[in-house]
Design an enzyme around this catalytic site. Structure first.
Site, PDB file in Angstrom:
ATOM      1  N   CYS A  96      -5.045  23.367  -3.879  1.00  0.00           N
ATOM      2  CA  CYS A  96      -3.650  22.984  -3.650  1.00  0.00           C
ATOM      3  C   CYS A  96      -3.273  21.725  -4.437  1.00  0.00           C
ATOM      4  O   CYS A  96      -3.186  21.784  -5.650  1.00  0.00           O
ATOM      5  CB  CYS A  96      -3.375  22.868  -2.153  1.00  0.00           C
ATOM      6  SG  CYS A  96      -1.622  23.033  -1.785  1.00  0.00           S
ATOM      7  N   ARG A 130       9.331  25.517   1.264  1.00  0.00           N
ATOM      8  CA  ARG A 130       7.897  25.411   0.977  1.00  0.00           C
ATOM      9  C   ARG A 130       7.313  26.809   1.042  1.00  0.00           C
ATOM     10  O   ARG A 130       7.807  27.667   1.779  1.00  0.00           O
ATOM     11  CB  ARG A 130       7.203  24.512   2.013  1.00  0.00           C
ATOM     12  CG  ARG A 130       7.594  23.058   1.943  1.00  0.00           C
ATOM     13  CD  ARG A 130       6.793  22.239   2.951  1.00  0.00           C
ATOM     14  NE  ARG A 130       5.391  22.104   2.560  1.00  0.00           N
ATOM     15  CZ  ARG A 130       4.950  21.189   1.691  1.00  0.00           C
ATOM     16  NH1 ARG A 130       5.786  20.328   1.156  1.00  0.00           N
ATOM     17  NH2 ARG A 130       3.675  21.121   1.389  1.00  0.00           N
ATOM     18  N   HIS A 192      -6.000  27.148   1.217  1.00  0.00           N
ATOM     19  CA  HIS A 192      -6.676  26.318   2.217  1.00  0.00           C
ATOM     20  C   HIS A 192      -7.241  27.270   3.264  1.00  0.00           C
ATOM     21  O   HIS A 192      -7.228  28.472   3.095  1.00  0.00           O
ATOM     22  CB  HIS A 192      -5.679  25.420   2.966  1.00  0.00           C
ATOM     23  CG  HIS A 192      -4.936  24.438   2.156  1.00  0.00           C
ATOM     24  ND1 HIS A 192      -5.487  23.267   1.707  1.00  0.00           N
ATOM     25  CD2 HIS A 192      -3.649  24.403   1.747  1.00  0.00           C
ATOM     26  CE1 HIS A 192      -4.560  22.565   1.067  1.00  0.00           C
ATOM     27  NE2 HIS A 192      -3.450  23.234   1.068  1.00  0.00           N
TER      28      HIS A 192
HETATM   29  N1  GLN Z   1       1.784  18.045  -2.271  1.00  0.00           N
HETATM   30  C1  GLN Z   1       1.615  19.342  -2.874  1.00  0.00           C
HETATM   31  C2  GLN Z   1       2.761  20.305  -2.631  1.00  0.00           C
HETATM   32  O1  GLN Z   1       3.435  20.224  -1.630  1.00  0.00           O
HETATM   33  C3  GLN Z   1       0.316  19.937  -2.416  1.00  0.00           C
HETATM   34  C4  GLN Z   1       0.281  20.237  -0.942  1.00  0.00           C
HETATM   35  C5  GLN Z   1      -1.056  20.658  -0.461  1.00  0.00           C
HETATM   36  O2  GLN Z   1      -2.089  20.239  -0.994  1.00  0.00           O
HETATM   37  N2  GLN Z   1      -1.075  21.454   0.584  1.00  0.00           N
HETATM   38  O3  GLN Z   1       3.009  21.156  -3.442  1.00  0.00           O
END
Ligand code: GLN
Length: 239
Positions: A96, A130, A192
């Site tokens: 990520c 998101r 993840h």
């Molecule tokens: N900050 C990054 C995003 O939001 C990665 C997030 C994460 O590692 N889950 O894209």
């Protein structure tokens, strides 16, 4: 036969560690231990030097704020050693936020966060939700399952292969059908969950690569729980 050893360097383990990404290190450690393989873990955090002496370099996910700090340090202090390690075939695994930092850049509005450019990918923030949910992807070697939650959208350069193809979930950008990126032993993914406990085959694949042996030559373990975790995550992803 000389004793086998896997040396792992965890980059920014206290900052780049969300959604249980630390579980990836525990999984590597445990599967090595069960097989009598010596496992050595060294953290390298902000301002610490990075040495080109490990078999696996690992960087997990993080919030944008932590990611900014780590990106600046990674580029300023650690990039030469990390690039040298990748060039000699060491494994580099980014999850990520860590994946985003293995690319060229992460654009957050007007802000340009530079990465180390080991993968030919660029990440941008776009309007829109998101990208969150359970995910399953397919690779030549098998299926990976887990959970994704990222605002960044990652685009592959023209000759950059993805890590896999999305079976269900969003992947790199929600519409390309690609997930992650891979170049030789450098791998990036949005998965993840954590990644390795739900995908024991990938953990063994990494250990085998680190030891320069074929995965089939590793001692067979009882994977009843690991298989159940994989099946459950696959089910959660609707497959
Ligand atoms: N900050 C990054 C995003 O939001 C990665 C997030 C994460 O590692 N889950 O894209």
């Amino acid at each position: 036969m000389s004793a086998q050893v896997v040396r792992v360097c965890a980059l920014y383990p206290e900052l780049m560690n969300i959604y249980a990404d630390r579980g990836n290190l525990l999984m590597l450690e445990q599967r090595c231990r069960w097989r009598g393989i010596d496992f050595r873990l060294s953290p390298s955090t902000l301002e610490a030097p990075l040495r080109d002496e490990h078999d696996i370099y690992y960087i997990g996910g993080g919030q944008d704020s932590d990611q900014r700090l780590c990106a600046a340090d990674l580029v300023a202090r650690k990039a030469p050693a990390l690039r040298a390690a990748a060039a000699r075939g060491a494994i580099v695994l980014g999850v990520c936020g860590g994946y985003q930092l293995l690319g060229h850049s992460y654009e957050i509005g007007e802000e340009h966060v530079e990465g180390v450019g080991l993968l030919d990918v660029r990440t941008v923030r776009e309007d829109g939700p998101r990208l969150i949910g359970n995910i399953a992807i397919t690779l030549e070697e098998g299926v990976l399952v887990g959970f994704e939650n990222h605002a960044g959208r990652t685009r592959l350069g023209p000759d950059q292969p993805p890590l896999g193809r999305v079976l269900s979930g969003h992947g790199n950008d929600g519409h390309s059908g690609f997930e992650g990126a891979r170049r030789d032993n450098v791998l990036g993914t949005y998965i993840h969950g954590p990644l390795l406990p739900k995908n024991a085959w990938l953990c063994d694949w990494l250990i085998a690569r680190a030891l320069a042996v074929e995965p089939e030559t590793l001692a067979v373990l009882d994977d009843a729980l690991e298989d159940a975790a994989h099946a459950s995550a696959l089910h959660a992803a609707g497959r």
